[in-house]
Enzyme design. Structure first.
Site, PDB file in Angstrom:
ATOM      1  N   TYR A 100       4.023   6.359  14.793  1.00 56.24           N
ATOM      2  CA  TYR A 100       2.776   5.597  14.660  1.00 56.24           C
ATOM      3  C   TYR A 100       1.590   6.434  15.162  1.00 56.24           C
ATOM      4  CZ  TYR A 100      -0.594   1.757  15.425  1.00 56.24           C
ATOM      5  OH  TYR A 100      -1.706   0.957  15.414  1.00 56.24           O
ATOM      6  N   SER A 123      -6.318   4.165  15.661  1.00 56.22           N
ATOM      7  CA  SER A 123      -5.773   3.557  16.885  1.00 56.22           C
ATOM      8  C   SER A 123      -6.009   4.519  18.037  1.00 56.22           C
ATOM      9  CB  SER A 123      -4.271   3.331  16.753  1.00 56.22           C
ATOM     10  OG  SER A 123      -3.715   2.965  18.002  1.00 56.22           O
ATOM     11  N   LYS A 132      -1.600   7.665  12.885  1.00 54.70           N
ATOM     12  CA  LYS A 132      -2.985   7.284  13.201  1.00 54.70           C
ATOM     13  C   LYS A 132      -3.849   8.516  13.489  1.00 54.70           C
ATOM     14  CE  LYS A 132      -2.734   2.839  12.609  1.00 54.70           C
ATOM     15  NZ  LYS A 132      -3.498   2.188  11.541  1.00 54.70           N
ATOM     16  N   ALA A 149       1.330   9.643  15.338  1.00 50.38           N
ATOM     17  CA  ALA A 149       1.073  10.754  14.404  1.00 50.38           C
ATOM     18  C   ALA A 149       0.362  10.246  13.148  1.00 50.38           C
ATOM     19  CB  ALA A 149       2.388  11.434  14.034  1.00 50.38           C
ATOM     20  N   VAL A 203       0.819  -1.227   0.000  1.00 48.92           N
ATOM     21  CA  VAL A 203       0.000   0.000   0.000  1.00 48.92           C
ATOM     22  C   VAL A 203       0.849   1.271   0.000  1.00 48.92           C
ATOM     23  CG1 VAL A 203      -2.055  -1.029   1.101  1.00 48.92           C
ATOM     24  CG2 VAL A 203      -0.301   0.067   2.530  1.00 48.92           C
TER      25      VAL A 203
HETATM   26  N1  LIG Z   1      -3.538  -4.964  17.220  1.00 46.82           N
HETATM   27  C1  LIG Z   1      -3.762  -3.832  17.878  1.00 46.82           C
HETATM   28  O1  LIG Z   1      -3.713  -3.786  19.121  1.00 46.82           O
HETATM   29  C2  LIG Z   1      -4.114  -2.586  17.112  1.00 46.82           C
HETATM   30  C3  LIG Z   1      -4.465  -1.456  17.853  1.00 46.82           C
HETATM   31  C4  LIG Z   1      -4.785  -0.288  17.194  1.00 46.82           C
HETATM   32  C5  LIG Z   1      -4.739  -0.241  15.813  1.00 46.82           C
HETATM   33  N2  LIG Z   1      -4.390  -1.335  15.109  1.00 46.82           N
HETATM   34  C6  LIG Z   1      -4.355  -1.206  13.647  1.00 46.82           C
HETATM   35  O2  LIG Z   1      -5.131  -2.222  13.052  1.00 46.82           O
HETATM   36  C7  LIG Z   1      -4.639  -2.503  11.742  1.00 46.82           C
HETATM   37  C8  LIG Z   1      -4.445  -4.006  11.597  1.00 46.82           C
HETATM   38  O3  LIG Z   1      -3.456  -4.409  12.547  1.00 46.82           O
HETATM   39  P1  LIG Z   1      -3.394  -5.897  13.110  1.00 46.82           P
HETATM   40  O4  LIG Z   1      -3.316  -5.810  14.574  1.00 46.82           O
HETATM   41  O5  LIG Z   1      -4.423  -6.709  12.458  1.00 46.82           O
HETATM   42  O6  LIG Z   1      -1.916  -6.277  12.609  1.00 46.82           O
HETATM   43  P2  LIG Z   1      -1.373  -7.526  11.809  1.00 46.82           P
HETATM   44  O7  LIG Z   1       0.110  -7.346  11.812  1.00 46.82           O
HETATM   45  O8  LIG Z   1      -1.964  -8.783  12.338  1.00 46.82           O
HETATM   46  O9  LIG Z   1      -1.943  -7.284  10.325  1.00 46.82           O
HETATM   47  C9  LIG Z   1      -1.489  -6.233   9.524  1.00 46.82           C
HETATM   48  C10 LIG Z   1      -1.495  -6.704   8.078  1.00 46.82           C
HETATM   49  O10 LIG Z   1      -1.046  -5.612   7.265  1.00 46.82           O
HETATM   50  C11 LIG Z   1      -0.155  -6.128   6.291  1.00 46.82           C
HETATM   51  N3  LIG Z   1       0.748  -5.077   5.816  1.00 46.82           N
HETATM   52  C12 LIG Z   1       1.777  -4.495   6.472  1.00 46.82           C
HETATM   53  N4  LIG Z   1       2.415  -3.627   5.667  1.00 46.82           N
HETATM   54  C13 LIG Z   1       1.762  -3.658   4.480  1.00 46.82           C
HETATM   55  C14 LIG Z   1       1.953  -3.000   3.248  1.00 46.82           C
HETATM   56  N5  LIG Z   1       2.970  -2.134   3.061  1.00 46.82           N
HETATM   57  N6  LIG Z   1       1.103  -3.253   2.228  1.00 46.82           N
HETATM   58  C15 LIG Z   1       0.083  -4.155   2.384  1.00 46.82           C
HETATM   59  N7  LIG Z   1      -0.132  -4.830   3.530  1.00 46.82           N
HETATM   60  C16 LIG Z   1       0.698  -4.591   4.559  1.00 46.82           C
HETATM   61  C17 LIG Z   1       0.587  -7.239   7.017  1.00 46.82           C
HETATM   62  O11 LIG Z   1       1.223  -8.134   6.097  1.00 46.82           O
HETATM   63  C18 LIG Z   1      -0.532  -7.870   7.814  1.00 46.82           C
HETATM   64  O12 LIG Z   1      -1.164  -8.886   7.077  1.00 46.82           O
HETATM   65  C19 LIG Z   1      -3.337  -1.704  11.593  1.00 46.82           C
HETATM   66  O13 LIG Z   1      -3.604  -0.541  10.858  1.00 46.82           O
HETATM   67  C20 LIG Z   1      -2.993  -1.361  13.019  1.00 46.82           C
HETATM   68  O14 LIG Z   1      -2.216  -0.206  13.128  1.00 46.82           O
HETATM   69  C21 LIG Z   1      -4.070  -2.509  15.712  1.00 46.82           C
END
Ligand SMILES: NC(=O)c1ccc[n+]([C@@H]2O[C@H](COP(=O)([O-])OP(=O)(O)OC[C@H]3O[C@@H](n4cnc5c(N)ncnc54)[C@H](O)[C@@H]3O)[C@@H](O)[C@H]2O)c1
Length: 243
Positions: free
Chosen positions: A155, A141, A159, A157, A63
């Site tokens: 991160y 987030s 979000k 910033a 992305v």
């Molecule tokens: N897990 C948490 O506690 C949490 C909290 C707040 C926000 N988030 C947000 O939720 C979203 C999903 O996170 P998650 O916890 O499921 O993490 P995760 O690591 O399980 O999944 C993230 C996915 O994004 C993919 N990814 C990473 N870089 C990429 C790129 N350049 N192009 C395409 N795909 C890419 C990864 O391969 C992975 O499959 C993220 O945006 C994260 O910041 C997660």
């Protein structure tokens, strides 16, 4: 709620929250395209959906690469003639102190978490506007609301940017029937947080959330029940942060 025949694109669809969104949306009868830089993972998610009787496709996408983003959206529009839902879940985090953040660290997190969300939305908006319907859900987030301490300032910033970007795109999309919202998770049990010591003593509900619980809110925001919601930031954090 009429989901049948509709098409959803989910970035970060190979794992965690994005993967659960793929499963939940396909269970509603939606054709799901899982995009991820983990191509194998995206294809595995699509295969699982197909094995359960759904329609899906898994494709590789970084992305952070704007050309790739534009090309893949063009291909999908040619193939499906519609994209009804876009879930921007691709993201990375860094557990890094203010003193340690390099220019590369800054750029990498911004490119994936913020720039990726913007350019995916920009590309998909064209077909949504043409079809006079669309729902975009961005994953923010709690760190983007309160400032993360364990996670990097880069991160937080990025979000915070996602939350405000959502409002700008929501204003732009509204006259065309395109609603745009953010879901901001707190501590969620996924691969991203497996090495992170998340102290749940501060969480009123007393536990981490699951990716499934976050995806429930995403599906809600895609549904007719959320037709009058746009530009909102929905906190899914067990009460960790209350506005
Ligand atoms: N897990 C948490 O506690 C949490 C909290 C707040 C926000 N988030 C947000 O939720 C979203 C999903 O996170 P998650 O916890 O499921 O993490 P995760 O690591 O399980 O999944 C993230 C996915 O994004 C993919 N990814 C990473 N870089 C990429 C790129 N350049 N192009 C395409 N795909 C890419 C990864 O391969 C992975 O499959 C993220 O945006 C994260 O910041 C997660």
């Amino acid at each position: 709620m009429i989901f049948d025949g509709k098409v959803a694109v989910v970035t970060g669809g190979a794992a965690g929250i994005g993967m659960e969104c793929c499963f939940k949306l396909s269970q509603k009868g939606i054709t799901v395209i899982a995009l991820d830089n983990n191509e194998e993972g995206a294809k595995a998610v699509a295969e699982k959906i197909i094995s359960m009787g759904g329609n899906a496709e898994g494709l590789r996408l970084d992305v952070a690469n704007v050309n790739e983003v534009r090309k893949i959206v063009e291909l999908l529009v040619l193939k499906y003639s519609r994209i009804d839902y876009l879930i921007n879940s691709a993201g990375i985090t860094q557990m890094i102190g203010i003193d340690e953040i390099s220019e590369n660290d800054w750029d990498r997190v911004m490119d994936i978490d913020l720039k990726g969300t913007f350019f995916m939305s920009q590309a998909v908006l064209e077909i949504m506007k043409k079809n006079k319907f669309g729902r975009i859900v961005n994953i923010g987030s709690v760190a983007g609301e309160v400032g993360g301490i364990v996670v990097g300032a880069n991160y937080s910033a990025a979000k915070a940017g996602v939350i405000c970007l959502t409002k700008s795109i929501a204003k732009h999309g509204a006259p065309y029937g395109v609603n745009v919202n953010t879901v901001s998770p707190g501590y969620i049990d996924t691969k991203m947080t497996k090495d992170l010591n998340q102290d749940v003593s501060q969480v009123p509900l007393g536990r981490k959330g699951t990716a499934e619980e976050v995806s429930d809110s995403v599906v809600f925001l895609c549904s007719d029940m959320a037709n009058y919601l746009t530009g909102v930031n929905l906190d899914i954090n067990g009460g960790l942060y209350m506005k």
